[in-house]
Design a protein around this motif. Structure first.
Motif, PDB file in Angstrom:
ATOM      1  N   GLY A   1       0.817  -1.205   0.000  1.00 30.63           N
ATOM      2  CA  GLY A   1       0.000   0.000   0.000  1.00 30.63           C
ATOM      3  C   GLY A   1       0.852   1.256   0.000  1.00 30.63           C
ATOM      4  O   GLY A   1       0.554   2.225  -0.711  1.00 30.63           O
ATOM      5  N   ASP A   2       1.945   1.239   0.779  1.00 32.41           N
ATOM      6  CA  ASP A   2       2.869   2.373   0.799  1.00 32.41           C
ATOM      7  C   ASP A   2       3.501   2.580  -0.570  1.00 32.41           C
ATOM      8  O   ASP A   2       3.610   3.703  -1.056  1.00 32.41           O
ATOM      9  CB  ASP A   2       3.970   2.160   1.839  1.00 32.41           C
ATOM     10  N   LEU A   3       3.937   1.482  -1.189  1.00 33.31           N
ATOM     11  CA  LEU A   3       4.553   1.562  -2.512  1.00 33.31           C
ATOM     12  C   LEU A   3       3.565   2.073  -3.546  1.00 33.31           C
ATOM     13  O   LEU A   3       3.881   2.944  -4.355  1.00 33.31           O
ATOM     14  CB  LEU A   3       5.100   0.200  -2.933  1.00 33.31           C
ATOM     15  N   SER A   4       2.352   1.567  -3.501  1.00 32.51           N
ATOM     16  CA  SER A   4       1.315   2.012  -4.436  1.00 32.51           C
ATOM     17  C   SER A   4       1.027   3.500  -4.260  1.00 32.51           C
ATOM     18  O   SER A   4       0.884   4.236  -5.237  1.00 32.51           O
ATOM     19  CB  SER A   4       0.049   1.191  -4.220  1.00 32.51           C
ATOM     20  N   GLY A   5       0.965   3.944  -3.012  1.00 34.82           N
ATOM     21  CA  GLY A   5       0.733   5.364  -2.749  1.00 34.82           C
ATOM     22  C   GLY A   5       1.874   6.227  -3.244  1.00 34.82           C
ATOM     23  O   GLY A   5       1.659   7.297  -3.829  1.00 34.82           O
TER      24      GLY A   5
ATOM     25  N   ARG B   1       1.710   9.191  -6.073  1.00 33.03           N
ATOM     26  CA  ARG B   1       2.191  10.550  -5.807  1.00 33.03           C
ATOM     27  C   ARG B   1       3.305  10.946  -6.773  1.00 33.03           C
ATOM     28  O   ARG B   1       3.379  12.097  -7.198  1.00 33.03           O
ATOM     29  CB  ARG B   1       2.635  10.681  -4.347  1.00 33.03           C
ATOM     30  N   PHE B   2       4.166   9.980  -7.140  1.00 29.92           N
ATOM     31  CA  PHE B   2       5.202  10.250  -8.143  1.00 29.92           C
ATOM     32  C   PHE B   2       4.561  10.579  -9.490  1.00 29.92           C
ATOM     33  O   PHE B   2       4.919  11.554 -10.145  1.00 29.92           O
ATOM     34  CB  PHE B   2       6.151   9.051  -8.283  1.00 29.92           C
ATOM     35  N   PHE B   3       3.577   9.787  -9.897  1.00 26.48           N
ATOM     36  CA  PHE B   3       2.880  10.034 -11.157  1.00 26.48           C
ATOM     37  C   PHE B   3       2.248  11.420 -11.161  1.00 26.48           C
ATOM     38  O   PHE B   3       2.288  12.127 -12.173  1.00 26.48           O
ATOM     39  CB  PHE B   3       1.817   8.959 -11.405  1.00 26.48           C
ATOM     40  N   ASP B   4       1.690  11.834 -10.040  1.00 27.40           N
ATOM     41  CA  ASP B   4       1.053  13.147  -9.935  1.00 27.40           C
ATOM     42  C   ASP B   4       2.059  14.290 -10.082  1.00 27.40           C
ATOM     43  O   ASP B   4       1.678  15.420 -10.380  1.00 27.40           O
ATOM     44  CB  ASP B   4       0.303  13.284  -8.611  1.00 27.40           C
ATOM     45  N   CYS B   5       3.345  14.023  -9.871  1.00 27.46           N
ATOM     46  CA  CYS B   5       4.393  15.044 -10.029  1.00 27.46           C
ATOM     47  C   CYS B   5       4.778  15.257 -11.488  1.00 27.46           C
ATOM     48  O   CYS B   5       5.388  16.272 -11.833  1.00 27.46           O
ATOM     49  CB  CYS B   5       5.648  14.642  -9.262  1.00 27.46           C
ATOM     50  N   LEU B   6       4.435  14.295 -12.355  1.00 23.78           N
ATOM     51  CA  LEU B   6       4.794  14.401 -13.762  1.00 23.78           C
ATOM     52  C   LEU B   6       3.825  15.351 -14.442  1.00 23.78           C
ATOM     53  O   LEU B   6       2.610  15.180 -14.366  1.00 23.78           O
ATOM     54  CB  LEU B   6       4.771  13.014 -14.410  1.00 23.78           C
TER      55      LEU B   6
ATOM     56  N   LEU C   1       6.785   8.895 -19.183  1.00 22.71           N
ATOM     57  CA  LEU C   1       7.842   9.080 -18.191  1.00 22.71           C
ATOM     58  C   LEU C   1       7.717   8.061 -17.054  1.00 22.71           C
ATOM     59  O   LEU C   1       8.721   7.540 -16.558  1.00 22.71           O
ATOM     60  CB  LEU C   1       7.811  10.495 -17.618  1.00 22.71           C
ATOM     61  N   PHE C   2       6.491   7.759 -16.672  1.00 20.94           N
ATOM     62  CA  PHE C   2       6.269   6.786 -15.601  1.00 20.94           C
ATOM     63  C   PHE C   2       6.743   5.405 -16.040  1.00 20.94           C
ATOM     64  O   PHE C   2       7.412   4.690 -15.283  1.00 20.94           O
ATOM     65  CB  PHE C   2       4.782   6.761 -15.236  1.00 20.94           C
ATOM     66  N   GLU C   3       6.426   5.021 -17.285  1.00 17.91           N
ATOM     67  CA  GLU C   3       6.898   3.737 -17.807  1.00 17.91           C
ATOM     68  C   GLU C   3       8.416   3.721 -17.918  1.00 17.91           C
ATOM     69  O   GLU C   3       9.053   2.694 -17.673  1.00 17.91           O
ATOM     70  CB  GLU C   3       6.272   3.452 -19.169  1.00 17.91           C
TER      71      GLU C   3
ATOM     72  N   ARG D   1      10.150  16.638  -4.576  1.00 16.31           N
ATOM     73  CA  ARG D   1      11.003  16.747  -3.389  1.00 16.31           C
ATOM     74  C   ARG D   1      10.167  16.538  -2.123  1.00 16.31           C
ATOM     75  O   ARG D   1      10.582  15.853  -1.192  1.00 16.31           O
ATOM     76  CB  ARG D   1      11.689  18.111  -3.365  1.00 16.31           C
ATOM     77  N   ASN D   2       8.981  17.108  -2.091  1.00 13.47           N
ATOM     78  CA  ASN D   2       8.094  16.934  -0.942  1.00 13.47           C
ATOM     79  C   ASN D   2       7.607  15.496  -0.814  1.00 13.47           C
ATOM     80  O   ASN D   2       7.488  14.973   0.292  1.00 13.47           O
ATOM     81  CB  ASN D   2       6.903  17.885  -1.022  1.00 13.47           C
ATOM     82  N   VAL D   3       7.316  14.854  -1.948  1.00 12.37           N
ATOM     83  CA  VAL D   3       6.876  13.457  -1.923  1.00 12.37           C
ATOM     84  C   VAL D   3       7.961  12.581  -1.310  1.00 12.37           C
ATOM     85  O   VAL D   3       7.693  11.746  -0.442  1.00 12.37           O
ATOM     86  CB  VAL D   3       6.524  12.963  -3.352  1.00 12.37           C
ATOM     87  N   VAL D   4       9.194  12.780  -1.740  1.00 10.84           N
ATOM     88  CA  VAL D   4      10.304  11.977  -1.217  1.00 10.84           C
ATOM     89  C   VAL D   4      10.543  12.286   0.258  1.00 10.84           C
ATOM     90  O   VAL D   4      10.748  11.376   1.073  1.00 10.84           O
ATOM     91  CB  VAL D   4      11.587  12.202  -2.052  1.00 10.84           C
TER      92      VAL D   4
END
Length: 134
Positions: free
Chosen positions: A11-15, A19-24, A31-33, A79-82
């Motif tokens: 669940g953490d990884l999926s989240g 959130r990473f995808f939302d940064c693109l 880019l995600f692929e 940066r905030n996501v990380v």
């Protein structure tokens, strides 16, 4: 400390992935692929065309170049996501760190000894031990 187990970790990884995808900001799917392909590749990738052959990258190599040339990422948001990621800990509360010690990106002047391996070292306190690559 509460152990979330495998379901919690997934669940953490999926989240994090969402959130990473939302940064693109543009060409997000491509880019995600590309990020998936780079992370899932079986070792170092020698070329972008080779990276486009990874199963996680479902587009042709043209899509890869288009994503790199025209895609974007909101660096501040990423940066905030990380920074908001939880810190992994052992069962006794010590922080777990993973360090990439691969030699393939080192400068030519560095000694890439065949005998590299793991060595136990003492830590700052007498009750903990760590390890480093020698």
């Amino acid at each position: 400390m509460h152990d979330t187990g495998l379901a919690g970790a997934l669940g953490d990884l999926s989240g994090f992935r969402q959130r990473f995808f939302d940064c693109l900001t543009s060409r997000a799917d491509a880019l995600f692929e590309l990020a998936d392909a780079a992370l899932c590749a079986n070792g170092p990738v020698a070329s972008l065309a080779e990276l486009s052959l990874e199963p996680e990258h479902r587009r042709g190599h043209g899509g890869l170049y288009d994503a790199l040339n025209s895609g974007g990422i909101d660096i501040g948001r990423f940066r905030n996501v990380v920074a908001r990621q939880s810190i992994p800990r052992c069962h006794d509360g010590r922080i777990v760190l993973a360090i990439d010690i691969s030699h393939w990106l080192r400068r030519p002047c560095h000694d890439n000894r065949v005998s590299r391996g793991w060595t136990k070292i003492g830590s700052l306190t007498a009750t903990q031990e760590g390890s480093i690559c020698d």
